[in-house]
Enzyme design. Structure first.
Site, PDB file in Angstrom:
ATOM      1  N   LYS A 128     -16.739  -7.094   8.411  1.00  0.00           N
ATOM      2  CA  LYS A 128     -15.493  -7.791   8.060  1.00  0.00           C
ATOM      3  C   LYS A 128     -14.685  -8.269   9.266  1.00  0.00           C
ATOM      4  O   LYS A 128     -13.683  -8.953   9.097  1.00  0.00           O
ATOM      5  CB  LYS A 128     -14.628  -6.876   7.188  1.00  0.00           C
ATOM      6  CG  LYS A 128     -14.631  -7.279   5.711  1.00  0.00           C
ATOM      7  CD  LYS A 128     -13.555  -6.551   4.947  1.00  0.00           C
ATOM      8  CE  LYS A 128     -13.193  -7.244   3.655  1.00  0.00           C
ATOM      9  NZ  LYS A 128     -12.143  -6.541   2.923  1.00  0.00           N
ATOM     10  N   HIS A 185       0.847  -1.208   0.000  1.00  0.00           N
ATOM     11  CA  HIS A 185       0.000   0.000   0.000  1.00  0.00           C
ATOM     12  C   HIS A 185       0.875   1.248   0.000  1.00  0.00           C
ATOM     13  O   HIS A 185       0.626   2.199  -0.736  1.00  0.00           O
ATOM     14  CB  HIS A 185      -0.866   0.069   1.276  1.00  0.00           C
ATOM     15  CG  HIS A 185      -1.905  -0.985   1.417  1.00  0.00           C
ATOM     16  ND1 HIS A 185      -2.003  -1.780   2.542  1.00  0.00           N
ATOM     17  CD2 HIS A 185      -2.909  -1.378   0.594  1.00  0.00           C
ATOM     18  CE1 HIS A 185      -3.031  -2.603   2.410  1.00  0.00           C
ATOM     19  NE2 HIS A 185      -3.601  -2.387   1.238  1.00  0.00           N
ATOM     20  N   SER A 228      -2.690  -7.607   3.235  1.00  0.00           N
ATOM     21  CA  SER A 228      -2.922  -7.484   4.682  1.00  0.00           C
ATOM     22  C   SER A 228      -3.306  -8.849   5.261  1.00  0.00           C
ATOM     23  O   SER A 228      -2.868  -9.218   6.347  1.00  0.00           O
ATOM     24  CB  SER A 228      -4.051  -6.486   4.955  1.00  0.00           C
ATOM     25  OG  SER A 228      -3.732  -5.221   4.437  1.00  0.00           O
ATOM     26  N   ARG A 239      -1.861  -6.326  -8.315  1.00  0.00           N
ATOM     27  CA  ARG A 239      -0.694  -7.147  -7.987  1.00  0.00           C
ATOM     28  C   ARG A 239      -0.501  -8.245  -9.009  1.00  0.00           C
ATOM     29  O   ARG A 239       0.540  -8.372  -9.629  1.00  0.00           O
ATOM     30  CB  ARG A 239      -0.858  -7.765  -6.591  1.00  0.00           C
ATOM     31  CG  ARG A 239      -0.703  -6.757  -5.469  1.00  0.00           C
ATOM     32  CD  ARG A 239      -1.187  -7.317  -4.170  1.00  0.00           C
ATOM     33  NE  ARG A 239      -2.605  -7.677  -4.279  1.00  0.00           N
ATOM     34  CZ  ARG A 239      -3.394  -7.938  -3.254  1.00  0.00           C
ATOM     35  NH1 ARG A 239      -2.908  -7.961  -2.039  1.00  0.00           N
ATOM     36  NH2 ARG A 239      -4.663  -8.214  -3.436  1.00  0.00           N
TER      37      ARG A 239
END
Ligand code: PNS
Length: 167
Positions: free
Chosen positions: A47, A23, A134, A96
């Site tokens: 979440k 990030h 993450s 990515r």
């Protein structure tokens, strides 16, 4: 006559639970392309995040202090609506691997349908961090694996505190 450059305000939405060096690399590179960059944390209680929005914002602010044109904010609801509310004309996202593409394409098309005046722009993740997320960082940290170099040092510390109650 050369066209005058638009004032570009970009929003970089995400969960940032927590911020990784992937990030950070994207923010550093993105901030050089725009006038103002708003890093926006999605408030999504469903979440079950490891860090609260406030904790994530605190880490982001600490890490992003050197970037004068970068702001940290949080939002609920739709990214496209929040971007419009903040006067952003760009939504910034990172790619990515090919596996990111389908999800990102759908989001970009939906966001364009919702706010046709806002463009989604993608930056390719740095190859060094193209495998970093993450979720993986948390998984490795939880099992005691080495995550140094994958997240900023303050995040490494906060992860150790959160996961192992080390103060
Ligand atoms: O860091 P993430 O989890 O990849 O970020 C995903 C995020 C926050 C960008 C995405 O889930 C999002 O925009 N959520 C807000 C709700 C929304 O706008 N949904 C429709 C997207 S097309």
């Amino acid at each position: 006559m050369a066209p005058s450059a638009a004032n570009i305000v970009a929003i970089y939405p995400g969960s940032f639970d927590p911020i990784t060096n992937g990030h950070l690399d994207l923010i550093a590179r993105g901030s050089r392309l725009v006038d103002r960059l708003i890093v926006a944390i999605l408030r999504n209680e469903a979440k079950q995040p490891l860090f609260s929005v406030e904790e994530r914002a605190e880490m982001l602010k600490e890490v992003l202090r050197p970037y004068a044109n970068v702001e940290v904010a949080s939002f609920s609801g739709l990214t496209a609506a929040y971007a419009a509310e903040r006067g952003a004309n760009v939504i910034l996202r990172g790619l990515r691997a090919v596996s990111d593409y389908e999800y990102e394409l759908k989001m970009a098309l939906m966001n364009r349908r919702l706010q046709p005046g806002i463009e989604t722009a993608f930056l390719m993740a740095a190859e060094t961090y193209s495998f970093v997320s993450s979720r993986l960082v948390k998984e490795v940290a939880r099992q005691g694996g080495n995550i140094s170099g994958l997240v900023p040092p303050i995040v490494e510390l906060r992860l150790a505190e959160r996961l192992f109650e080390v103060k």
